[in-house]
Design an enzyme around this catalytic site. Structure first.
Site, mmCIF file in Angstrom:
data_model
loop_
_atom_site.group_PDB
_atom_site.id
_atom_site.type_symbol
_atom_site.label_atom_id
_atom_site.label_comp_id
_atom_site.label_asym_id
_atom_site.label_seq_id
_atom_site.Cartn_x
_atom_site.Cartn_y
_atom_site.Cartn_z
ATOM 1 N N ASN A 15 4.676 -3.606 -0.113
ATOM 2 C CA ASN A 15 4.437 -2.406 -0.060
ATOM 3 C C ASN A 15 2.886 -2.831 0.098
ATOM 4 O OD1 ASN A 15 3.753 -4.444 -2.597
ATOM 5 N ND2 ASN A 15 3.436 -3.090 -3.765
ATOM 6 N N GLU A 33 -1.170 -0.001 0.157
ATOM 7 C CA GLU A 33 -1.268 0.662 -0.955
ATOM 8 C C GLU A 33 -2.326 1.248 -0.468
ATOM 9 O OE1 GLU A 33 -1.371 -0.825 -4.782
ATOM 10 O OE2 GLU A 33 0.667 -0.187 -5.146
ATOM 11 N N CYS A 62 6.674 1.988 -0.284
ATOM 12 C CA CYS A 62 7.321 0.671 -0.402
ATOM 13 C C CYS A 62 7.735 -0.410 0.561
ATOM 14 C CB CYS A 62 8.976 1.447 -1.286
ATOM 15 S SG CYS A 62 8.024 2.421 -2.547
ATOM 16 N N GLU A 115 10.554 -1.414 0.844
ATOM 17 C CA GLU A 115 11.683 -1.212 1.314
ATOM 18 C C GLU A 115 11.922 -0.588 2.823
ATOM 19 O OE1 GLU A 115 10.581 -1.315 -1.544
ATOM 20 O OE2 GLU A 115 12.359 -0.606 -3.336
ATOM 21 N N CYS A 165 12.837 2.309 -5.824
ATOM 22 C CA CYS A 165 12.403 3.696 -6.499
ATOM 23 C C CYS A 165 13.397 4.633 -5.864
ATOM 24 C CB CYS A 165 11.426 3.835 -6.301
ATOM 25 S SG CYS A 165 11.247 4.382 -4.056
#
Ligand code: THU
Length: 131
Positions: free
Chosen positions: A42, A44, A53, A55, A87
């Site tokens: 991830n 940010e 994310c 994935e 998620c």
């Protein structure tokens, strides 16, 4: 490669996370149907909504390397010190590149859970031809 080897690669990627806002370090590793391995973590941003994310980073890495026909054979996701499944946004992106045999591995109560994309997101959105 078995699920624990894929989870170990995901854990390695999690150490590369850029997550100063959540302190949640997530890593993902996938094997494509052609047998190559790709990882992601991830990342940010100070503008919080721009976070991506692990994935999706792994999947987009695989697409960039193999092209639009890339399919996920299996994908593992883990967070350092936490246990969680992918998620909702990542489930929809996984569904786009999954096959019926694709398995997603993650940890729950210290054990590996392996589910198909259909089990993770039944009835995923797909464009149907206009009437
Ligand atoms: N995150 C992931 O990388 N994957 C998920 O499936 C859920 C959440 C990241 C996004 C954000 O950087 C942090 O975890 C906290 O939500």
């Amino acid at each position: 490669m078995d699920s624990s080897a894929l989870i170990a690669l995901a854990e390695k990627a999690a150490h590369h996370a850029y997550s100063p806002y959540s302190n949640f370090k997530v890593g993902a590793a996938l094997i494509s149907s052609s047998g190559s391995v790709y990882t992601g973590c991830n990342v940010e941003n100070a503008s919080y909504g721009l976070a991506i994310c692990a994935e999706r980073n792994a999947i987009f890495h695989a697409i960039a390397a193999e092209g639009a026909g890339m399919k996920i054979h299996s994908l593992a996701v883990i967070a350092l010190g936490h246990e969680f499944p992918p998620c909702g946004a990542c489930r929809q992106v996984i569904a786009e590149f999954a096959q019926s045999s694709t398995h997603i591995h993650f940890l729950q109560d210290g054990k590996v859970v392996s589910l198909t994309s259909e089990a993770l997101l039944p009835g995923a959105f797909a464009l149907s031809p206009s009437p």
